[in-house]
Every structure is written in C-alpha cells, then in structure tokens.
Scaffold this motif. Structure first.
Motif, PDB file in Angstrom:
ATOM      1  N   ASP A 196       0.809  -1.215   0.000  1.00  0.00           N
ATOM      2  CA  ASP A 196       0.000   0.000   0.000  1.00  0.00           C
ATOM      3  C   ASP A 196       0.844   1.268   0.000  1.00  0.00           C
ATOM      4  O   ASP A 196       0.411   2.323  -0.477  1.00  0.00           O
ATOM      5  CB  ASP A 196      -0.945   0.016   1.204  1.00  0.00           C
ATOM      6  CG  ASP A 196      -2.171  -0.859   0.994  1.00  0.00           C
ATOM      7  OD1 ASP A 196      -2.201  -1.625   0.006  1.00  0.00           O
ATOM      8  OD2 ASP A 196      -3.104  -0.792   1.824  1.00  0.00           O
ATOM      9  N   VAL A 252      -5.806  -5.721  -6.639  1.00  0.00           N
ATOM     10  CA  VAL A 252      -5.466  -4.495  -5.922  1.00  0.00           C
ATOM     11  C   VAL A 252      -5.597  -3.319  -6.880  1.00  0.00           C
ATOM     12  O   VAL A 252      -5.286  -3.435  -8.074  1.00  0.00           O
ATOM     13  CB  VAL A 252      -4.033  -4.572  -5.340  1.00  0.00           C
ATOM     14  CG1 VAL A 252      -3.626  -3.248  -4.692  1.00  0.00           C
ATOM     15  CG2 VAL A 252      -3.936  -5.702  -4.320  1.00  0.00           C
ATOM     16  N   GLU A 253      -6.053  -2.201  -6.372  1.00  0.00           N
ATOM     17  CA  GLU A 253      -6.225  -1.006  -7.192  1.00  0.00           C
ATOM     18  C   GLU A 253      -4.955  -0.690  -7.985  1.00  0.00           C
ATOM     19  O   GLU A 253      -3.856  -0.708  -7.441  1.00  0.00           O
ATOM     20  CB  GLU A 253      -6.557   0.194  -6.302  1.00  0.00           C
ATOM     21  CG  GLU A 253      -7.918   0.125  -5.646  1.00  0.00           C
ATOM     22  CD  GLU A 253      -8.143   1.264  -4.667  1.00  0.00           C
ATOM     23  OE1 GLU A 253      -7.310   2.203  -4.627  1.00  0.00           O
ATOM     24  OE2 GLU A 253      -9.140   1.218  -3.929  1.00  0.00           O
ATOM     25  N   ASP A 276      -5.586  -1.846   2.223  1.00  0.00           N
ATOM     26  CA  ASP A 276      -6.812  -1.054   2.125  1.00  0.00           C
ATOM     27  C   ASP A 276      -7.279  -0.793   0.699  1.00  0.00           C
ATOM     28  O   ASP A 276      -8.189   0.016   0.492  1.00  0.00           O
ATOM     29  CB  ASP A 276      -6.599   0.293   2.826  1.00  0.00           C
ATOM     30  CG  ASP A 276      -6.298   0.144   4.307  1.00  0.00           C
ATOM     31  OD1 ASP A 276      -6.870  -0.765   4.927  1.00  0.00           O
ATOM     32  OD2 ASP A 276      -5.482   0.937   4.828  1.00  0.00           O
ATOM     33  N   HIS A 277      -6.664  -1.451  -0.286  1.00  0.00           N
ATOM     34  CA  HIS A 277      -6.969  -1.097  -1.674  1.00  0.00           C
ATOM     35  C   HIS A 277      -7.384  -2.308  -2.511  1.00  0.00           C
ATOM     36  O   HIS A 277      -7.110  -2.377  -3.700  1.00  0.00           O
ATOM     37  CB  HIS A 277      -5.765  -0.392  -2.309  1.00  0.00           C
ATOM     38  CG  HIS A 277      -5.411   0.892  -1.617  1.00  0.00           C
ATOM     39  ND1 HIS A 277      -6.013   2.078  -1.921  1.00  0.00           N
ATOM     40  CD2 HIS A 277      -4.531   1.147  -0.614  1.00  0.00           C
ATOM     41  CE1 HIS A 277      -5.519   3.042  -1.152  1.00  0.00           C
ATOM     42  NE2 HIS A 277      -4.625   2.503  -0.344  1.00  0.00           N
TER      43      HIS A 277
END
Length: 225
Positions: free
Chosen positions: A49, A84-85, A186-187
C-alpha cells in the motif's frame, strides 16, 4: 540583483525537487533468497500500500480470471476473487509455457512463447509462437518503468519475472511483490460478490477488472518449418 534572486530561487527549487525525488525513490529490488518464489524483501503484500499509485511503476497481476489448476487443494483460490487497485491483469499462463505446478489441472493451451528448461529449473530457450509475441510483451511490461508482479501465492509472479529477465528486461526494475491471497491492505478490488443467501448466486464481476485481452485467434503464428 533580481537576476541573482532568480538564480537562487531556481537553485533552491532544484534542490527541493532532488530531495523529493530521493525521498520517493523505490527501494532496490531485493528478492528474499529464503522464499521459494523470490518475493521481494522490501515491497511485498505487507508494504504494498505504501507504493501504490506511482507513475514510475507498472502494476501487473499475472493470474488468470478463472484458472483450471486446482489451487483449492493447497488452500488457494483458482478464481481471481480480488486484486489491488491499479493492477492490470495479464495472465502468465498465456505468456509462456508453465513450469511444473504443485497442483493438478494446469492450463496447457496457447501461449505467446514456448519455453524449455535447464536441469536446475532455469529457462534454457524461449521461442516466440506468434509474430506479435514480443510486441505484446513489450507493450504490457514497459522496460522504462519498475514493474510490480503479483499473483495468488507468488509462483506465477516469479515465473513472469524469470521470463522477462531471460528476454532482456532489467532485473533491477522487476519486483515479485508476492501473493494476493495474503493481502490485507486497504486497496482491494473485489471481483466476486458472494451471496449472503446459501441458495443465492455469487456474482463474478469481471467488468471491474483492468484486463489485458490476448486474443490468440487474431495473432499471426510463426511458421517454424
């Protein structure tokens, strides 16, 4: 006097930019020699992240959307349930011949390259199967950026890294960031929406994926006769 002030301001700006660039520099690629897949010691699922959203990085998830291999047998997930983003999905099994997997049912269809291996497991030869094979690889894995390679457990990412190095990519720009199965950041981008009802349907939200389609039917096979 004004000229001197302008020069001093310009020097101060350059110094500030240099400090910022240095502070934002990626850690050197440092594969963990104790990890069977060579996952990076510095950039991995625990720290990922901190390094998302960078213009100097190409983010690649090298899993299949629906892998025929029986990863459930080792506690994994054959379906790409989440990514994941910022990661673009470029499945390794479509890039080159798979080396031996610890599970049954591995993909054995069309690939851009056919590989052979040395006795120690390193790549011996990589033969392009299509006129477009190298073009596709260079477009999807830019040589002028760092490349973060992610898969489920770390294996496909390691295979992709080995292939790219063999074909001339700079090892210093290639990071095996490990397996998404252990990602707790968080992504996350959830690609399967599970029904709360035991008799309901799960929804495979493939439209949310940034997916690089390789349509083998449209490629031009190389004639090796």
């Amino acid at each position: 006097m004004k000229k001197l002030v302008s020069i001093l301001l310009a020097l101060a700006l350059l110094a500030a930019l240099s400090v910022t660039a240095f502070a934002d520099a990626l850690p050197a690629a440092e594969p963990d020699e104790s990890n069977m897949f060579g996952v990076d010691l510095n950039i991995n699922m625990a720290t990922l992240d901190e390094y998302l959203g960078r213009d100097d990085v190409a983010y690649r998830d090298v899993r299949m959307l629906f892998d025929p291999a029986d990863y459930a047998a080792i506690g994994g997930n054959a379906d790409l349930a989440s990514t994941v983003e910022g990661f673009r999905i470029v499945p390794y099994p479509y890039l080159a011949t798979l080396s031996a997997l610890p599970v049954a049912g591995a993909y054995d269809g069309d690939t851009l390259f056919t590989l052979t291996w040395n006795e120690d497991g390193s790549i011996n030869t990589a033969s392009a199967n299509y006129e477009e094979s190298m073009m596709i690889l260079e477009d999807l894995f830019p040589k002028d950026k760092a490349i973060f390679l992610m898969c489920g457990g770390g294996g496909y990412a390691g295979m992709t890294k080995n292939l790219l190095i063999f074909l001339g990519w700079d090892p210093a720009l290639l990071y095996n960031v490990g397996g998404n199965w252990s990602y707790e950041g968080d992504h996350a981008v959830e690609l399967i929406r599970y029904s709360e009802d035991a008799d309901g349907n799960d929804y495979f939200c493939t439209w949310l994926a940034d997916y690089a389609l390789i349509d083998f039917s449209r490629l031009h096979p190389l004639n090796r006769d």
